[in-house]
Enzyme design. Sequence first.
Site, PDB file in Angstrom:
ATOM      1  N   HIS A 125     187.612  51.986 -50.387  1.00 41.43           N
ATOM      2  CA  HIS A 125     187.458  53.383 -49.938  1.00 41.43           C
ATOM      3  C   HIS A 125     186.238  53.537 -49.033  1.00 41.43           C
ATOM      4  CE1 HIS A 125     190.691  54.434 -52.582  1.00 41.43           C
ATOM      5  NE2 HIS A 125     190.068  53.816 -53.569  1.00 41.43           N
ATOM      6  N   THR A 161     191.462  81.419 -50.886  1.00 47.05           N
ATOM      7  CA  THR A 161     192.357  80.251 -50.985  1.00 47.05           C
ATOM      8  C   THR A 161     191.607  78.920 -51.003  1.00 47.05           C
ATOM      9  OG1 THR A 161     192.455  80.151 -48.583  1.00 47.05           O
ATOM     10  CG2 THR A 161     194.194  81.410 -49.696  1.00 47.05           C
ATOM     11  N   CYS A 171     186.455  80.492 -51.664  1.00 48.87           N
ATOM     12  CA  CYS A 171     186.930  81.714 -50.999  1.00 48.87           C
ATOM     13  C   CYS A 171     188.267  82.052 -51.648  1.00 48.87           C
ATOM     14  CB  CYS A 171     186.992  81.559 -49.480  1.00 48.87           C
ATOM     15  SG  CYS A 171     188.103  80.289 -48.859  1.00 48.87           S
ATOM     16  N   ASP A 195     182.756  83.763 -50.619  1.00 51.11           N
ATOM     17  CA  ASP A 195     182.895  85.112 -50.052  1.00 51.11           C
ATOM     18  C   ASP A 195     183.303  86.028 -51.206  1.00 51.11           C
ATOM     19  OD1 ASP A 195     185.578  84.616 -50.481  1.00 51.11           O
ATOM     20  OD2 ASP A 195     186.203  84.938 -48.406  1.00 51.11           O
ATOM     21  N   HIS A 231     188.070  58.655 -54.645  1.00 53.08           N
ATOM     22  CA  HIS A 231     188.497  58.017 -53.394  1.00 53.08           C
ATOM     23  C   HIS A 231     187.750  58.516 -52.164  1.00 53.08           C
ATOM     24  CE1 HIS A 231     192.751  56.535 -54.818  1.00 53.08           C
ATOM     25  NE2 HIS A 231     191.770  56.135 -55.612  1.00 53.08           N
TER      26      HIS A 231
END
Length: 148
Positions: free
Chosen positions: A132, A66, A64, A7, A97
């Site tokens: 994993h 955050t 974005c 964004d 992982h």
Amino acid sequence: MIVLGSDHGGLELKNEIKKLLEERGLPCEDLGTHNGDSVDYPDFGVAVARRVSEGSAEKGILVCGTGIGMSIVANKFPGIRAALATDVFMATMAKEHNNANILVLGGRVLDTQKAREMVTAWLDTAYAAGRHQNRLDKITQLERELKG
Ligand code: RB5
């Protein structure tokens, strides 16, 4: 193929990451946003996650402000393992992982150099598989069950 999306809050960092991928000669496609106008992150998160989920792109990178909104959106898609990372260790583990197929970053959280190191770590680290894989299989199974 690596698809990129952001964004307005992630635009600058997304453009820097695009430069890094181009420097490395990695095929990539920028799905926007392409200018600083305020936009809704789900529109671009959906565009990237859909491509990876459908298999027309192998990996995606979303940015974005955050990274939180983009990771929420991307993880709605089947087969998407979108990892929000804030340092090189997390970016490395996201591949080793979790075999994350989308790396999510915060444009208002990271400086360019750190983000470049993180993307490099995620790209260059191998998935460890082994124990994993059993865990990822459980996530795939859960997706099937929730889909009904
Ligand atoms: C946009 O201002 C901001 O909310 C967005 O970039 C992101 O941080 C959301 O999670």
